[in-house]
Design a protein around this motif. Sequence first.
Motif, PDB file in Angstrom:
ATOM      1  N   UNK A  16      -3.768   4.999  -6.876  1.00 59.38           N
ATOM      2  CA  UNK A  16      -5.170   5.373  -7.307  1.00 59.38           C
ATOM      3  C   UNK A  16      -5.897   4.149  -7.393  1.00 59.38           C
ATOM      4  N   UNK A  17      -5.500   2.809  -7.551  1.00 60.77           N
ATOM      5  CA  UNK A  17      -6.190   1.759  -7.668  1.00 60.77           C
ATOM      6  C   UNK A  17      -6.397   1.073  -6.400  1.00 60.77           C
ATOM      7  N   UNK A  18      -5.920   1.492  -5.207  1.00 60.73           N
ATOM      8  CA  UNK A  18      -5.977   0.722  -4.046  1.00 60.73           C
ATOM      9  C   UNK A  18      -6.709   1.511  -3.073  1.00 60.73           C
ATOM     10  N   UNK A  19      -7.448   0.688  -2.326  1.00 57.77           N
ATOM     11  CA  UNK A  19      -8.317   1.278  -1.034  1.00 57.77           C
ATOM     12  C   UNK A  19      -7.918   0.423  -0.048  1.00 57.77           C
ATOM     13  N   UNK A  33       0.831  -1.236  -0.173  1.00 57.77           N
ATOM     14  CA  UNK A  33       0.116   0.116   0.184  1.00 57.77           C
ATOM     15  C   UNK A  33       0.849   1.206  -0.137  1.00 57.77           C
ATOM     16  N   UNK A  34       2.146   1.253  -0.275  1.00 57.72           N
ATOM     17  CA  UNK A  34       2.966   2.081  -0.237  1.00 57.72           C
ATOM     18  C   UNK A  34       3.112   3.131   0.844  1.00 57.72           C
ATOM     19  N   UNK A  35       2.963   2.544   2.222  1.00 57.68           N
ATOM     20  CA  UNK A  35       2.940   3.070   3.498  1.00 57.68           C
ATOM     21  C   UNK A  35       4.405   2.722   4.266  1.00 57.68           C
ATOM     22  N   UNK A  36       5.071   1.863   3.571  1.00 59.97           N
ATOM     23  CA  UNK A  36       6.457   1.852   4.083  1.00 59.97           C
ATOM     24  C   UNK A  36       7.446   1.520   2.916  1.00 59.97           C
ATOM     25  N   UNK A  37       8.697   1.693   3.009  1.00 63.43           N
ATOM     26  CA  UNK A  37       9.392   1.621   1.716  1.00 63.43           C
ATOM     27  C   UNK A  37       9.893  -0.315   1.628  1.00 63.43           C
ATOM     28  N   UNK A  85     -14.361   4.596  -1.335  1.00 63.41           N
ATOM     29  CA  UNK A  85     -15.108   5.668  -2.079  1.00 63.41           C
ATOM     30  C   UNK A  85     -14.569   5.936  -3.693  1.00 63.41           C
ATOM     31  N   UNK A  86     -13.466   5.997  -3.766  1.00 67.85           N
ATOM     32  CA  UNK A  86     -12.776   6.095  -5.230  1.00 67.85           C
ATOM     33  C   UNK A  86     -12.640   5.005  -6.125  1.00 67.85           C
ATOM     34  N   UNK A  87     -13.470   4.099  -5.881  1.00 68.81           N
ATOM     35  CA  UNK A  87     -13.480   2.866  -6.828  1.00 68.81           C
ATOM     36  C   UNK A  87     -12.471   1.962  -7.033  1.00 68.81           C
ATOM     37  N   UNK A  88     -11.983   1.653  -5.955  1.00 71.08           N
ATOM     38  CA  UNK A  88     -10.519   0.898  -6.136  1.00 71.08           C
ATOM     39  C   UNK A  88     -10.669  -0.463  -6.829  1.00 71.08           C
ATOM     40  N   UNK A  89      -9.726  -0.901  -7.717  1.00 71.22           N
ATOM     41  CA  UNK A  89      -9.632  -2.232  -8.119  1.00 71.22           C
ATOM     42  C   UNK A  89      -9.057  -3.101  -7.129  1.00 71.22           C
ATOM     43  N   UNK A  90      -8.395  -2.773  -6.246  1.00 72.70           N
ATOM     44  CA  UNK A  90      -7.688  -3.637  -5.124  1.00 72.70           C
ATOM     45  C   UNK A  90      -8.113  -3.048  -3.714  1.00 72.70           C
ATOM     46  N   UNK A  91      -8.640  -3.938  -2.851  1.00 74.13           N
ATOM     47  CA  UNK A  91      -8.927  -3.513  -1.518  1.00 74.13           C
ATOM     48  C   UNK A  91      -8.324  -4.479  -0.471  1.00 74.13           C
TER      49      UNK A  91
END
Length: 311
Positions: free
Chosen positions: A78-81, A52-56, A149-155
């Motif tokens: 953009x594709x991730x919730x 999820x890009x929250x840690x390197x 909310x933003x219609x992610x393809x990956x939850x």
Amino acid sequence: MNKTILKVSNLSKDYGKKRVVNNVSFEIKAGEIFGFLGANGAGKSTTIKMIAGLTSISEGNVLILSHSIKANFEQAIKEVGGMIETPTLYSYMSGYNNLKFFAKLHENISEQRITEVASLVGLSARIKDKVSTYSLGMKQRLGIAQALLHHPKLLILDEPTNGLDANGIKEIRMLLLQLAKKENIAILISSHILSEMENLCDTVAIINNGEIVEFKTMEEIKHSIAQNGSNYIKVNAPNYAGKLIEQYIGKKVVISGDKVIFSASDSKLAQIIVLLTQNKISVYGAGDIDYSLEDVFLSILNSHNASTAVS
Ligand SMILES: Nc1ncnc2c1ncn2[C@@H]1O[C@H](COP(=O)(O)OP(=O)(O)O)[C@@H](O)[C@H]1O
Ligand SMILES: [Mg+2]
């Protein structure tokens, strides 16, 4: 063929000199629910945070719809919730106002979409109430609504059933099944409790000490339970009986008190009882042992730990 939404390749994470995630690879397709299963400290959250890009990322890469989270962060994310650990919610605001607040973090989210996600997670009737009046399960569902909310393809959901009662777990399960099947979303869900993945995941990966030790489809897990469903007999000389049974069936048995545990068909079991009686062993009990999902999980981990143990 369903599209690959997430592709994780040789992902590793070091904290200082300690490697906490090692060489993890897997893929998730649209509409698939992928369970990430492991004990506390196994490395689930760290892997999820890298995705999820929250840690390197120390080594390897993550592709989300072919966009690299390292090289192409904005397009990938953009594709991730996600709901990672407990959702951040403002308890003094209504569910609706929480969603409105989080909608502002994205571009172009309409009021209609807010109403839509509230309905998707089954919170329509309570959406105008303050979050402080919600049950834990309702808060988790609001967290999922926020992630959608933003219609992610990956939850991505990190232990969303943690602390929920059986009813709350069932609600989350129904919701996720619906999201995967109807909305064709790819779902990555982690848990340290195997039974919570039952009737939910298409595939599970078992992670232990930062490494994936096993991939199994739910079908395979259920099959191995059926296979492992074992017999036991109670005898006056379990060690001697165990040796005779091992010779006869050509497989290892387990001795537990006066029980000998093994796996054999009913007709073989009858022959074994005759064999033991001929050898003057008295058999005073016999039956089936039912294995649970939990037992299968533990036996996979035990066999892995045994095979990697330093001698
Ligand atoms: N920020 C951090 N710094 C150092 N070690 C960490 C950090 N976060 C997690 N760890 C360690 O990484 C390992 C995996 O943790 P984690 O991914 O949280 O496991 P899980 O989510 O499966 O319980 C643990 O040994 C944990 O102590
Ligand atoms: Mg965790």
